[in-house]
Enzyme design. Structure first.
Site, PDB file in Angstrom:
ATOM      1  N   HIS A 197     -20.284 -28.556  25.735  1.00 23.50           N
ATOM      2  CA  HIS A 197     -21.204 -27.458  25.420  1.00 23.50           C
ATOM      3  C   HIS A 197     -21.456 -27.432  23.919  1.00 23.50           C
ATOM      4  CE1 HIS A 197     -17.137 -25.562  25.155  1.00 23.50           C
ATOM      5  NE2 HIS A 197     -17.631 -25.230  23.975  1.00 23.50           N
TER       6      HIS A 197
HETATM    7  C1  T46 Z   1     -15.063 -24.651  22.063  1.00 24.94           C
HETATM    8  C2  T46 Z   1     -13.961 -25.578  22.416  1.00 24.94           C
HETATM    9  C3  T46 Z   1     -13.389 -26.272  21.217  1.00 24.94           C
HETATM   10  C4  T46 Z   1     -12.246 -16.632  26.979  1.00 24.94           C
HETATM   11  O1  T46 Z   1     -12.150 -15.728  27.825  1.00 24.94           O
HETATM   12  N1  T46 Z   1     -12.176 -16.333  25.640  1.00 24.94           N
HETATM   13  C5  T46 Z   1     -12.258 -17.288  24.675  1.00 24.94           C
HETATM   14  O2  T46 Z   1     -12.193 -16.968  23.480  1.00 24.94           O
HETATM   15  C6  T46 Z   1     -12.459 -18.658  25.080  1.00 24.94           C
HETATM   16  C7  T46 Z   1     -12.582 -19.745  24.023  1.00 24.94           C
HETATM   17  C8  T46 Z   1     -12.515 -18.941  26.420  1.00 24.94           C
HETATM   18  N2  T46 Z   1     -12.400 -17.946  27.342  1.00 24.94           N
HETATM   19  C9  T46 Z   1     -12.423 -18.305  28.767  1.00 24.94           C
HETATM   20  C10 T46 Z   1     -13.753 -18.830  29.280  1.00 24.94           C
HETATM   21  C11 T46 Z   1     -13.360 -19.796  30.376  1.00 24.94           C
HETATM   22  O3  T46 Z   1     -13.238 -19.098  31.592  1.00 24.94           O
HETATM   23  O4  T46 Z   1     -11.488 -19.363  28.983  1.00 24.94           O
HETATM   24  C12 T46 Z   1     -11.965 -20.264  29.970  1.00 24.94           C
HETATM   25  C13 T46 Z   1     -11.955 -21.700  29.444  1.00 24.94           C
HETATM   26  O5  T46 Z   1     -12.971 -21.832  28.432  1.00 24.94           O
HETATM   27  P1  T46 Z   1     -13.843 -23.164  28.271  1.00 24.94           P
HETATM   28  O6  T46 Z   1     -14.037 -23.819  29.575  1.00 24.94           O
HETATM   29  O7  T46 Z   1     -15.088 -22.801  27.493  1.00 24.94           O
HETATM   30  O8  T46 Z   1     -12.872 -24.062  27.348  1.00 24.94           O
HETATM   31  P2  T46 Z   1     -13.199 -25.433  26.585  1.00 24.94           P
HETATM   32  O9  T46 Z   1     -11.897 -26.014  26.209  1.00 24.94           O
HETATM   33  O10 T46 Z   1     -14.155 -26.284  27.339  1.00 24.94           O
HETATM   34  O11 T46 Z   1     -13.967 -24.960  25.247  1.00 24.94           O
HETATM   35  C14 T46 Z   1     -13.294 -24.170  24.280  1.00 24.94           C
HETATM   36  C15 T46 Z   1     -14.197 -23.035  23.781  1.00 24.94           C
HETATM   37  O12 T46 Z   1     -14.693 -22.295  24.910  1.00 24.94           O
HETATM   38  C16 T46 Z   1     -15.373 -23.530  22.983  1.00 24.94           C
HETATM   39  O13 T46 Z   1     -15.954 -22.443  22.278  1.00 24.94           O
HETATM   40  O14 T46 Z   1     -15.816 -24.901  21.136  1.00 24.94           O
HETATM   41  O15 T46 Z   1     -12.909 -24.963  23.168  1.00 24.94           O
END
Ligand code: T46
Length: 139
Positions: free
Chosen positions: A50
């Protein structure tokens, strides 16, 4: 590359070990609104996929190692993070993927804003459209 930079933090080390201070708007260029960390990721997993529209973040691998792919429609690079005093700053409109997590990797992320799903672009075709306008206008 555009909107992606390495940041090196000063550490204080002595017989007792090491300490690295990070202060918003002092040794990094944004105020820290949110901190999160990613760990226990299997080496076969790839995360991210993303971009953010406005968010600025600094990724620091506190333990172990991880590779970070950053890309725009015009350029891309892979950064290997494996030192707690080195950060990768990722600004707006950068597609990112995190992969090659070592078993013991702990990836700390400092963010400039509270969590806001509306700031994410998770569809790559939508990203390409918005990013071409964004970087096209910046050139
Ligand atoms: C990024 C990379 C480096 C929350 O509720 N609060 C938060 O602050 C974050 C970051 C995530 N979440 C929830 C949303 C999803 O249900 O945690 C779950 C996993 O998040 P996501 O699939 O977006 O995780 P990554 O590792 O793909 O991405 C993350 C960050 O979301 C993103 O901003 O830049 O790490």
């Amino acid at each position: 590359m555009n909107n992606v930079d390495m940041v090196e933090f000063k550490f204080f080390g002595d017989d007792r070990g090491f300490l690295i201070p990070i202060e918003g708007l002092k040794n990094i260029d944004f105020d820290i609104k949110r901190v999160y960390y990613i760990y226990g990721v299997d080496s076969s997993q790839r995360r991210g996929f993303h971009s953010h529209r406005d968010l600025k973040q600094i990724l620091i691998c506190l333990n172990g190692s991880v590779d970070i792919l950053t890309k725009t429609p015009f350029e891309s690079k892979v950064t290997h993070l494996d030192r707690p005093n080195i950060g990768l700053e990722i600004g707006p409109m950068i597609w990112r993927e995190m992969f090659n997590f070592s078993k013991d990797a702990v990836l700390l992320v400092l963010a400039s804003a509270y969590y806001d799903e509306n700031d994410y672009i998770r569809d790559y075709n939508n990203y390409l459209e918005e990013a071409c306008l964004y970087f096209g206008e910046k050139r």
